[in-house]
Design a protein around this motif. Structure first.
Motif, mmCIF file in Angstrom:
data_model
loop_
_atom_site.group_PDB
_atom_site.id
_atom_site.type_symbol
_atom_site.label_atom_id
_atom_site.label_comp_id
_atom_site.label_asym_id
_atom_site.label_seq_id
_atom_site.Cartn_x
_atom_site.Cartn_y
_atom_site.Cartn_z
ATOM 1 N N GLU A 18 12.032 -18.626 -3.502
ATOM 2 C CA GLU A 18 12.336 -17.903 -2.256
ATOM 3 C C GLU A 18 13.740 -17.303 -2.306
ATOM 4 N N TRP A 21 13.520 -14.287 -4.586
ATOM 5 C CA TRP A 21 12.805 -13.181 -3.945
ATOM 6 C C TRP A 21 13.668 -12.519 -2.889
ATOM 7 N N GLU A 22 14.347 -13.326 -2.082
ATOM 8 C CA GLU A 22 15.184 -12.776 -1.016
ATOM 9 C C GLU A 22 16.355 -11.983 -1.574
#
Length: 127
Positions: A18, A21-22
């Motif tokens: 995450e 991805w962010e």
């Protein structure tokens, strides 16, 4: 999706994914640790272990950058969500989404807003 579909991604590993991805760009282990530290409080050593596991699962790539490494995802968030959703449906509901929704409805886990959104999605899919 690379081999990560065969090698289950743990919740901890997902937290690292995450962060990557962010970010939308390659990060160092320290940068990943900074991003997950606020939520998880993990040490740099823990994050490096998780990064190593994800590399072994072909879920992220490493690239040397001087004396450090940059990490970037090899799997997209949408592909990961699709794979995990399918795995959940297959494992718990015999591959049937209707069974999942029936279970959620019976458990009163769906709000009126959820039901309205699902109805709207179904109408869109039928067009």
């Amino acid at each position: 999706m690379p081999d990560a579909a065969a090698d289950r991604i743990s919740e901890a590993e997902q937290s690292v994914l995450e962060a990557l991805w962010e970010a939308g760009e390659p990060l160092t282990a320290s940068q990943v640790a900074e991003r997950v530290d606020e939520e998880k409080g993990w040490s740099l050593a823990t994050v490096k272990t998780l990064l190593s596991r994800l590399v072994a699962k072909n879920a992220i790539a490493t690239e040397p950058d001087g004396r450090r490494f940059l990490y970037s995802p090899l799997i997209g968030r949408e592909a990961f969500l699709g794979s995990e959703s399918r795995r959940l449906l297959d494992r718990l509901f015999g591959g049937r989404a209707a069974s999942l929704f029936a279970h959620l409805a019976e458990a009163e886990a769906l709000s009126e807003r959820d039901l309205t959104e699902i109805e709207g999605l179904l109408r869109e899919l039928r067009k």
